[in-house]
Design a protein around this motif. Structure first.
Motif, PDB file in Angstrom:
ATOM      1  N   HIS A 152      19.003 -11.774  15.249  1.00  0.00           N
ATOM      2  CA  HIS A 152      18.591 -10.342  15.479  1.00  0.00           C
ATOM      3  C   HIS A 152      17.452 -10.267  16.503  1.00  0.00           C
ATOM      4  O   HIS A 152      16.848  -9.235  16.820  1.00  0.00           O
ATOM      5  N   ASP A 211      11.214  -8.715  18.782  1.00  0.00           N
ATOM      6  CA  ASP A 211      11.053  -8.749  17.211  1.00  0.00           C
ATOM      7  C   ASP A 211       9.640  -9.316  16.954  1.00  0.00           C
ATOM      8  O   ASP A 211       8.777  -8.364  16.499  1.00  0.00           O
ATOM      9  N   ALA A 243      20.366  -3.710  11.400  1.00  0.00           N
ATOM     10  CA  ALA A 243      19.906  -4.948  12.433  1.00  0.00           C
ATOM     11  C   ALA A 243      21.195  -5.818  12.573  1.00  0.00           C
ATOM     12  O   ALA A 243      22.002  -5.935  11.709  1.00  0.00           O
ATOM     13  N   TYR A 244      20.951  -6.479  13.735  1.00  0.00           N
ATOM     14  CA  TYR A 244      22.134  -7.506  14.074  1.00  0.00           C
ATOM     15  C   TYR A 244      22.004  -8.741  13.161  1.00  0.00           C
ATOM     16  O   TYR A 244      20.946  -9.271  12.644  1.00  0.00           O
ATOM     17  N   TYR A 297      22.223  -9.632   9.962  1.00  0.00           N
ATOM     18  CA  TYR A 297      21.287  -9.520   8.669  1.00  0.00           C
ATOM     19  C   TYR A 297      22.026  -9.198   7.559  1.00  0.00           C
ATOM     20  O   TYR A 297      22.784  -8.032   7.508  1.00  0.00           O
ATOM     21  N   PHE A 303      15.427  -5.206  17.650  1.00  0.00           N
ATOM     22  CA  PHE A 303      16.359  -5.817  16.469  1.00  0.00           C
ATOM     23  C   PHE A 303      16.964  -4.663  15.541  1.00  0.00           C
ATOM     24  O   PHE A 303      17.896  -4.710  14.986  1.00  0.00           O
ATOM     25  N   GLY A 328      25.687 -10.989  14.790  1.00  0.00           N
ATOM     26  CA  GLY A 328      24.474 -11.246  15.326  1.00  0.00           C
ATOM     27  C   GLY A 328      24.455 -11.779  16.539  1.00  0.00           C
ATOM     28  O   GLY A 328      25.578 -12.179  17.351  1.00  0.00           O
TER      29      GLY A 328
END
Ligand SMILES: NC(=O)c1ccc[n+]([C@@H]2O[C@H](COP(=O)([O-])OP(=O)(O)OC[C@H]3O[C@@H](n4cnc5c(N)ncnc54)[C@H](O)[C@@H]3O)[C@@H](O)[C@H]2O)c1
Ligand SMILES: [Zn+2]
Ligand SMILES: [Zn+2]
Length: 273
Positions: free
Chosen positions: A77, A179, A132-133, A135, A103, A143
């Protein structure tokens, strides 16, 4: 350009590089994807070639089997990339742009996004606000520890670096923008760090380090970093932090040794688990 490779979670303690589909402007079914997201059209998305990405402490929670992450979930992410193509609904982001990807996936259109609460966007995860990517429990978005990744609501989500060559010279620093740096900085801000503050930061990993730098930028007079990893504490000392090795010293005693009293003005938990 029809192939893509990515790092996938394969069960506790195991990750693997696997072949995955090149992104399209429609959400497909996959590990962790909510059925309500399948078939969703994404004309507002951009496809990025990933330039840099990081492993987050949060990825460790999945990889070490502390979560219910599904097998074959593509991780990642923290994404910095170059825009390869854009959907028909993208107006300002262009092919060739070098961009940082926050993120949190957010739409920019809902009540939460409009009040700057992008971490609880109402439109990106049918299970609950926020996404989020790559996750677990975050809507199943693929992701970015991959060659190519799709970013929805590209005009809203992407932060374009104005000077590409200049940004590439510092890309290993700028990769922290997705992030690590804002997370640590946010920790320092929400802890109320200001000019003259004494600050205790638990955890001298990447997020703790960013919180420490954030505290310094906010004017802290003393930043104390605590960890049991000697190498990380050495790193903290290098940029002016006081340190406490919690495997050898009780944090309260360490604080008293450094400050002459047992209290600090602000504290940041950058350990998590
Ligand atoms: N936006 C977010 O909410 C967000 C973003 C990134 C990371 N995180 C979370 O922040 C935490 C830190 O992330 P990271 O990437 O720096 O992880 P990390 O694992 O690299 O760092 C954590 C550090 O804490 C140390 N530690 C463990 N127990 C401790 C204790 N009792 N006292 C002091 N130190 C201790 C570990 O030795 C390690 O160095 C993780 O839990 C991660 O999930 C949250
Ligand atoms: Zn993270
Ligand atoms: Zn939103």
């Amino acid at each position: 350009m029809s192939s893509n490779r990515a790092i996938a979670y394969k069960g506790p303690g195991k990750v693997e590089v696997i072949d995955i589909d090149y992104p399209t402007y429609e959400l497909k079914d996959g590990p962790g994807v909510n059925p309500d997201n399948v078939g969703r059209k994404l004309p507002h998305a951009a496809i990025l070639k990933v330039v840099t990405t990081n492993i987050c402490g949060s990825d460790q929670h999945m990889v070490r089997g502390r979560t219910t992450a599904p097998v074959d979930l593509v991780l990642g992410h923290e994404i910095t990339g170059e825009v390869i193509e854009t959907g028909p609904g993208v107006e300002f982001i262009q092919k060739g742009d070098l961009v940082s990807v926050p993120f949190n996936i957010s739409c920019g259109r809902c009540e939460m996004c409009k009040t700057r609460r992008t971490e609880i966007c109402l439109n990106v995860n049918p299970d609950r606000p926020g996404s989020a990517y790559g996750y677990v429990d975050m809507g199943g978005w693929v992701g970015g520890q991959a060659e190519y990744v799709l970013v929805p609501y590209a005009d809203w989500n992407l932060l374009k670096f104005p000077d590409k060559d200049q940004a590439m010279e510092k890309i290993l620093d700028l990769t922290m923008l997705s992030d690590i740096f804002p997370t640590g900085f946010h920790g320092a801000v929400t802890a109320g760090v200001g000019p003259g503050s004494s600050v205790y930061i638990a955890g001298a990993g990447s997020v703790g380090t960013a919180a420490a730098v954030g505290a310094q930028l906010l004017g802290a007079s003393v930043v104390i970093m605590a960890d049991m990893n000697a190498e990380r504490l050495e790193n903290a000392a290098k940029f002016g932090c006081e340190t406490i090795d919690v495997s050898k010293e009780d944090p309260r005693e360490g604080i008293a040794r450094i400050l002459g009293r047992e209290e600090v003005d602000a504290g940041v938990d950058a350990v998590g688990f």
